[in-house]
Design a protein around this motif. Sequence first.
Motif, PDB file in Angstrom:
ATOM      1  N   ALA A  75       1.003  -1.079  -0.168  1.00 47.01           N
ATOM      2  CA  ALA A  75      -0.021   0.001  -0.269  1.00 47.01           C
ATOM      3  C   ALA A  75       1.023   1.302  -0.071  1.00 47.01           C
ATOM      4  CB  ALA A  75      -0.918   0.128   1.235  1.00 47.01           C
ATOM      5  N   ARG A  76       1.730   1.192   0.800  1.00 48.16           N
ATOM      6  CA  ARG A  76       2.781   2.438   0.868  1.00 48.16           C
ATOM      7  C   ARG A  76       3.578   2.391  -0.573  1.00 48.16           C
ATOM      8  NH1 ARG A  76       3.903   0.212   6.155  1.00 48.16           N
ATOM      9  NH2 ARG A  76       5.958  -0.629   5.336  1.00 48.16           N
ATOM     10  N   ALA A 104      -7.157  -3.904  10.595  1.00 53.14           N
ATOM     11  CA  ALA A 104      -5.862  -3.495  10.529  1.00 53.14           C
ATOM     12  C   ALA A 104      -5.492  -3.252   8.999  1.00 53.14           C
ATOM     13  CB  ALA A 104      -5.012  -4.976  10.918  1.00 53.14           C
ATOM     14  N   ASN A 105      -5.985  -3.686   8.007  1.00 47.24           N
ATOM     15  CA  ASN A 105      -5.462  -3.495   6.671  1.00 47.24           C
ATOM     16  C   ASN A 105      -6.197  -2.217   6.417  1.00 47.24           C
ATOM     17  OD1 ASN A 105      -4.207  -6.126   6.084  1.00 47.24           O
ATOM     18  ND2 ASN A 105      -6.239  -6.942   5.383  1.00 47.24           N
ATOM     19  N   VAL A 106      -7.477  -1.820   6.943  1.00 43.21           N
ATOM     20  CA  VAL A 106      -7.812  -0.714   6.610  1.00 43.21           C
ATOM     21  C   VAL A 106      -6.969   0.744   7.165  1.00 43.21           C
ATOM     22  CG1 VAL A 106      -9.835   0.987   7.335  1.00 43.21           C
ATOM     23  CG2 VAL A 106     -10.147  -1.370   6.284  1.00 43.21           C
ATOM     24  N   GLU A 134      -5.119   3.648   5.401  1.00 48.38           N
ATOM     25  CA  GLU A 134      -5.046   4.799   5.729  1.00 48.38           C
ATOM     26  C   GLU A 134      -3.748   5.616   6.262  1.00 48.38           C
ATOM     27  OE1 GLU A 134      -9.166   5.508   8.302  1.00 48.38           O
ATOM     28  OE2 GLU A 134      -7.448   4.443   9.483  1.00 48.38           O
ATOM     29  N   ALA A 135      -2.964   4.873   6.547  1.00 49.95           N
ATOM     30  CA  ALA A 135      -1.686   5.276   7.033  1.00 49.95           C
ATOM     31  C   ALA A 135      -0.699   5.561   5.849  1.00 49.95           C
ATOM     32  CB  ALA A 135      -0.868   4.349   8.014  1.00 49.95           C
ATOM     33  N   ALA A 136      -0.858   4.751   4.692  1.00 47.27           N
ATOM     34  CA  ALA A 136      -0.333   4.744   3.396  1.00 47.27           C
ATOM     35  C   ALA A 136      -0.448   6.016   2.657  1.00 47.27           C
ATOM     36  CB  ALA A 136      -0.277   3.605   2.614  1.00 47.27           C
ATOM     37  N   GLU A 184     -12.806   7.165   7.719  1.00 47.04           N
ATOM     38  CA  GLU A 184     -13.342   8.054   6.912  1.00 47.04           C
ATOM     39  C   GLU A 184     -13.124   7.835   5.557  1.00 47.04           C
ATOM     40  OE1 GLU A 184     -15.133  10.595   7.854  1.00 47.04           O
ATOM     41  OE2 GLU A 184     -15.143   9.701   9.794  1.00 47.04           O
ATOM     42  N   LEU A 185     -12.389   6.753   5.124  1.00 45.08           N
ATOM     43  CA  LEU A 185     -12.117   6.531   3.570  1.00 45.08           C
ATOM     44  C   LEU A 185     -13.500   5.888   2.947  1.00 45.08           C
ATOM     45  CD1 LEU A 185      -8.652   4.884   3.675  1.00 45.08           C
ATOM     46  CD2 LEU A 185      -9.288   7.084   2.937  1.00 45.08           C
TER      47      LEU A 185
END
Length: 312
Positions: free
Chosen positions: A64-65, A90-92, A96-98, A130-131
Amino acid sequence: MSGAGIFTGLSAFPLTPFSDDAVDERAFAGLVGRLASAGVDTITALGSTGSYAYLSTDERARVARLAVEHAGETPVVVGVGALRTRDVLANVRNAEAAGARGVLLAPMTYQPLTHDDVVELFREVVSSTELPVIVYDNPATTHFAFTSELYARLAELPGVASIKIPGMPLDEAAMRERVAAIRAVVPPHVSIGISGDAFAATGLNAGCDVWYSVIGGTLPEPALRITRAAQAGRVSDAYAESARLDPLWKLFAELGGSLRVVAAIAEQLGLAPARCLPRPILGLDEGQRARVAEVVAELGLAAPVAGDRAEL
């Protein structure tokens, strides 16, 4: 929260290439860079073409990153499906972090899921982020069947922004009826997407907003020609561009699905290492690869896109 505006046009699904049983990060970054350079509307990492079910949570976070890092200004959507709701969430968080702009959720299962199970899964996801969320209906891989009633229940959840329906061998009139039936039960802000590349032109011409595309993740130009023709109302051009690719669509049907064929194309064009699929998937045999190479040459699909390679 809907974010439905980005779920239109062509959403390209790149492979997640493997080498020595690990993600080949350079090859993946190169595929993403190609898509951004080609001008696809969104890049969906870790979809079915991206072999998401075969990756660990940590591997998926890294992919994802990389996708966001190499996509430039192109919005990235990340697949988050998993067997356990804990792992989906966890994947969500990792998406988000990515910096992902949306998530794609397919209900994965070993034990059969009920409709209530699936509604609660999506409810937990939209409550955690929020995605915007794409409802991913892919019975060929998940073995879970959606209904229009279930689409309607899910579309009521805040944050659900798009519904991807499977491609079906229908003519345009029948597909238009199918799309209209779904539109009648979902809010107008929820876009409707088509998959099954051979049926994409029909779906787009029948009113689907977005093509969630396998071939677009490796060969974006022909997919963009189909998409842009349909978006411009050039119905016959979209059908003609799709018909030109009939030899490729036939290979998808004859050789065990699109994933193996697209992987063979990426390998042939030097976009992915040899035998790039995650084990135990062996990919095509040499005879089948020769057939793919013939079709690639026949259709003139080997032209490079700027940004083929990426530096990590």
